[in-house]
Design a protein around this motif. Structure first.
Motif, short mmCIF file in Angstrom:
data_model
loop_
_atom_site.label_atom_id
_atom_site.label_comp_id
_atom_site.label_asym_id
_atom_site.label_seq_id
_atom_site.Cartn_x
_atom_site.Cartn_y
_atom_site.Cartn_z
N HIS A 77 40.30 24.21 40.75
CA HIS A 77 41.12 24.19 39.34
C HIS A 77 40.40 25.12 38.23
CE1 HIS A 77 43.22 20.62 40.47
NE2 HIS A 77 42.28 20.32 40.94
N VAL A 78 39.85 26.50 38.77
CA VAL A 78 39.69 27.54 38.08
C VAL A 78 40.86 28.52 37.66
CG1 VAL A 78 38.18 29.73 37.48
CG2 VAL A 78 37.27 27.52 38.85
N LEU A 79 40.98 28.76 36.58
CA LEU A 79 42.04 29.73 35.94
C LEU A 79 41.35 31.05 35.87
CD1 LEU A 79 44.74 30.56 34.84
CD2 LEU A 79 44.00 30.22 32.41
N VAL A 80 41.94 32.08 36.61
CA VAL A 80 41.58 33.46 36.92
C VAL A 80 42.71 34.34 36.46
CG1 VAL A 80 40.70 35.37 38.27
CG2 VAL A 80 39.92 33.14 38.79
N LYS A 81 42.60 35.08 35.28
CA LYS A 81 44.05 35.50 34.67
C LYS A 81 43.81 36.68 33.80
CE LYS A 81 47.62 34.01 31.34
NZ LYS A 81 48.27 32.94 30.62
N ASP A 82 44.74 37.63 33.94
CA ASP A 82 44.87 38.91 33.17
C ASP A 82 43.29 39.77 33.25
OD1 ASP A 82 47.37 38.30 32.27
OD2 ASP A 82 46.62 37.11 30.55
N ASN A 83 42.88 39.65 34.45
CA ASN A 83 41.70 40.59 34.72
C ASN A 83 42.22 41.89 35.50
OD1 ASN A 83 39.28 38.73 33.77
ND2 ASN A 83 40.74 37.47 35.15
N VAL A 84 41.55 42.91 34.98
CA VAL A 84 41.72 44.28 35.75
C VAL A 84 40.41 44.54 36.42
CG1 VAL A 84 42.13 46.61 35.42
CG2 VAL A 84 43.27 44.86 34.04
N ALA A 85 40.67 44.78 37.69
CA ALA A 85 39.16 45.02 38.49
C ALA A 85 39.46 46.56 39.15
CB ALA A 85 38.95 44.17 39.71
N PHE A 86 38.63 47.61 39.09
CA PHE A 86 38.52 48.99 39.82
C PHE A 86 37.25 49.35 40.40
CE2 PHE A 86 38.08 53.58 38.72
CZ PHE A 86 39.16 53.92 39.68
N ARG A 87 37.39 49.70 41.65
CA ARG A 87 36.21 50.13 42.38
C ARG A 87 35.19 49.23 42.54
NH1 ARG A 87 36.36 55.56 39.50
NH2 ARG A 87 34.68 54.74 38.27
N ALA A 88 35.83 47.94 43.00
CA ALA A 88 34.64 46.87 43.37
C ALA A 88 34.21 47.16 44.91
CB ALA A 88 35.24 45.45 43.21
N THR A 89 33.21 46.90 44.91
CA THR A 89 32.50 47.03 46.39
C THR A 89 32.63 45.73 47.18
OG1 THR A 89 30.87 48.60 45.57
CG2 THR A 89 30.53 47.82 47.74
N GLY A 90 33.66 45.58 48.26
CA GLY A 90 33.96 44.64 49.14
C GLY A 90 35.16 44.09 48.47
N HIS A 91 35.50 42.78 49.20
CA HIS A 91 36.51 41.88 48.57
C HIS A 91 36.20 41.59 47.24
CE1 HIS A 91 37.52 41.60 52.70
NE2 HIS A 91 36.56 40.85 52.95
N CYS A 92 37.31 41.73 46.55
CA CYS A 92 37.31 41.62 44.96
C CYS A 92 37.52 40.18 44.46
CB CYS A 92 38.35 42.70 44.21
SG CYS A 92 38.18 42.72 42.34
N PHE A 93 38.69 39.77 44.23
CA PHE A 93 38.87 38.28 43.85
C PHE A 93 38.74 37.45 45.25
CE2 PHE A 93 41.28 40.86 40.84
CZ PHE A 93 40.55 40.34 39.65
#
Length: 140
Positions: A77-93
């Motif tokens: 039940h966590v809300l993960v919203k309106d995030n921008v990710a760039f150049r993450a190492t490995g799987h991101c979300f």
């Protein structure tokens, strides 16, 4: 939020919520975060949080990480919203074990995940969204 870590050390800040605590992360820039090769040391990590209807990760910029972006492990039940990710190492979300349910991922963007050679074999071909349980909700 950054740390004095460099790209050569791969060692940066991490934020972990454990068990019944709540976590709310909103409007933050996270970069040079996570600790490469250390299990559980991700930029934003919900660790065995169980039911978390009041927790969220909203409107953040997460980039140039050493290990993942947002990880949900044993948490629901966590809300993960309106995030921008760039150049993450490995799987991101990242939904970690597959028992995590009823989390909402809404309107998140991930670009250019990078290979991680110290965690899962699948991190050699990283995905922006690593989905291990279809009983979560993903919206454009």
């Amino acid at each position: 939020v950054s740390s004095s870590a460099t790209n050569t050390t791969g060692w940066g800040t991490h934020v972990m919520m454990r068990e019944s605590a709540e976590m709310r992360v909103e409007g933050v820039e996270l970069f040079n975060v996570g600790q490469k090769g250390e299990l559980g040391r991700y930029p934003v990590h919900f660790h065995v949080g169980r039911e978390q209807p009041n927790s969220y990760v909203i409107g953040n910029s997460i980039h140039d990480t050493f290990q993942r972006c947002v990880t949900l492990h044993g948490t629901h039940h966590v809300l993960v919203k309106d995030n921008v990710a760039f150049r993450a190492t490995g799987h991101c979300f990242f939904i970690e074990d597959g028992n995590e349910e009823n989390n909402v991922f809404e309107h998140n963007l991930g670009i250019s995940p990078r290979i991680h050679d110290d965690l899962l074999t699948s991190d050699l071909e990283p995905a922006v969204f690593w989905i291990t349980n279809a009983n979560n909700h993903f919206y454009q």
